[in-house]
Design a protein around this motif. Structure first.
Motif, PDB file in Angstrom:
ATOM      1  N   LYS A 174       0.835  -1.208   0.000  1.00 20.49           N
ATOM      2  CA  LYS A 174       0.000   0.000   0.000  1.00 20.49           C
ATOM      3  C   LYS A 174       0.867   1.254   0.000  1.00 20.49           C
ATOM      4  O   LYS A 174       0.613   2.200  -0.753  1.00 20.49           O
ATOM      5  CB  LYS A 174      -0.912  -0.003   1.229  1.00 20.49           C
ATOM      6  N   TYR A 175       1.897   1.245   0.837  1.00 18.21           N
ATOM      7  CA  TYR A 175       2.777   2.419   0.946  1.00 18.21           C
ATOM      8  C   TYR A 175       3.624   2.612  -0.303  1.00 18.21           C
ATOM      9  O   TYR A 175       3.853   3.747  -0.745  1.00 18.21           O
ATOM     10  CB  TYR A 175       3.667   2.285   2.184  1.00 18.21           C
ATOM     11  N   LEU A 176       4.079   1.494  -0.874  1.00 15.61           N
ATOM     12  CA  LEU A 176       4.859   1.578  -2.108  1.00 15.61           C
ATOM     13  C   LEU A 176       3.986   2.103  -3.252  1.00 15.61           C
ATOM     14  O   LEU A 176       4.430   2.939  -4.043  1.00 15.61           O
ATOM     15  CB  LEU A 176       5.429   0.201  -2.466  1.00 15.61           C
ATOM     16  N   ALA A 177       2.753   1.636  -3.319  1.00 18.96           N
ATOM     17  CA  ALA A 177       1.811   2.088  -4.356  1.00 18.96           C
ATOM     18  C   ALA A 177       1.528   3.584  -4.203  1.00 18.96           C
ATOM     19  O   ALA A 177       1.453   4.321  -5.193  1.00 18.96           O
ATOM     20  CB  ALA A 177       0.514   1.298  -4.268  1.00 18.96           C
ATOM     21  N   LYS A 178       1.383   4.024  -2.971  1.00 17.46           N
ATOM     22  CA  LYS A 178       1.108   5.448  -2.715  1.00 17.46           C
ATOM     23  C   LYS A 178       2.287   6.305  -3.158  1.00 17.46           C
ATOM     24  O   LYS A 178       2.108   7.329  -3.831  1.00 17.46           O
ATOM     25  CB  LYS A 178       0.829   5.675  -1.230  1.00 17.46           C
ATOM     26  N   GLU A 179       3.497   5.896  -2.801  1.00 18.71           N
ATOM     27  CA  GLU A 179       4.706   6.630  -3.208  1.00 18.71           C
ATOM     28  C   GLU A 179       4.800   6.699  -4.723  1.00 18.71           C
ATOM     29  O   GLU A 179       5.146   7.738  -5.287  1.00 18.71           O
ATOM     30  CB  GLU A 179       5.956   5.939  -2.645  1.00 18.71           C
TER      31      GLU A 179
END
Length: 231
Positions: A174-179
């Motif tokens: 989720k965090y990688l996708a957001k970045e």
């Protein structure tokens, strides 16, 4: 009598876990519906192809040596540890593709020893289960309880390793996708926030379901072996 007791306990646990993790037909249908939300699918369509996205993720993760292969005949996107390869499925029409691709790319940077051990051990576990089933049918097992205890221990080790790998990738994806979305600067902050909020919902159900599927797989194997021992 002891195998009947084990059978009943495992069956009860299977039902109890299904209730705890809300594993039912209604929620399965809910997950399928969650895979395609028209508004979010349109946002996702603005981003590069899955193949290009995968390359960009791997570059971001400093792991560009991984092979990438497209499989348009499948919806599944998976990382194969033994080949150090990501097979990209046909997920171009779903908003989930941004997080799913991130998930598999994250698998590629996990501890290689753990990844390979998971592959080898999971196969040993399946072979052992198949072997004791055949031997038991042929009346070649002298002490069935010992074999059942070994099967249970192998199952718990398999679960602990596999669940670590999956939950680690799910949480970080989720965090990688957001970045990634923020860096691409294609969507507005509101659109990105909406996507991430939906990923939270998907992950909340997804992690529960993966837990249940892994645990139920262990229990079902014990149940099958116990039934054979009863008869």
């Amino acid at each position: 009598m002891e195998f009947i007791t084990i059978f009943l306990i495992c069956l009860l646990l299977l039902i109890l876990l299904a209730i705890i993790y809300s594993f039912n037909i209604k929620n399965i249908k809910k997950i399928k519906k969650m895979a395609n939300i028209e508004k979010l699918d349109k946002i996702s369509a603005k981003y590069p192809t899955n193949f290009e996205m995968c390359k960009e993720y791997l570059k971001k993760l400093k792991n560009e040596k991984v092979k990438i292969e497209e499989n348009k005949d499948s919806d599944a996107t998976v990382y194969i540890a033994t080949l150090d390869k990501i097979c990209i499925g046909n997920l171009k029409n779903s908003y989930t593709r941004i997080q799913t691709t991130a998930h598999e790319c994250l698998h590629s940077i996990q501890n290689r020893k753990i990844l390979l051990f998971n592959f080898i051990f999971s196969n040993i576990y399946l072979i052992y289960f198949a072997a004791i089933i055949v031997l038991n049918i042929c009346n070649k097992l002298n002490n069935q309880m010992i074999y059942l205890e070994i099967l249970t221990i192998l199952g718990l080790i398999y679960y602990s390793i596999r669940m670590y790998l999956e939950s680690d990738a799910m949480i970080k994806a989720k965090y990688l996708a957001k970045e990634y979305m923020e860096e691409k600067n294609i969507s507005t902050e509101e659109e990105i926030e909406e996507m991430i909020n939906q990923y939270d919902k998907v992950n909340d159900i997804g992690i529960k379901f993966v837990n249940y599927q892994l645990l139920s797989g262990i229990l079902i194997k014990i149940i099958i072996f116990s039934i054979l021992c009863i008869f």
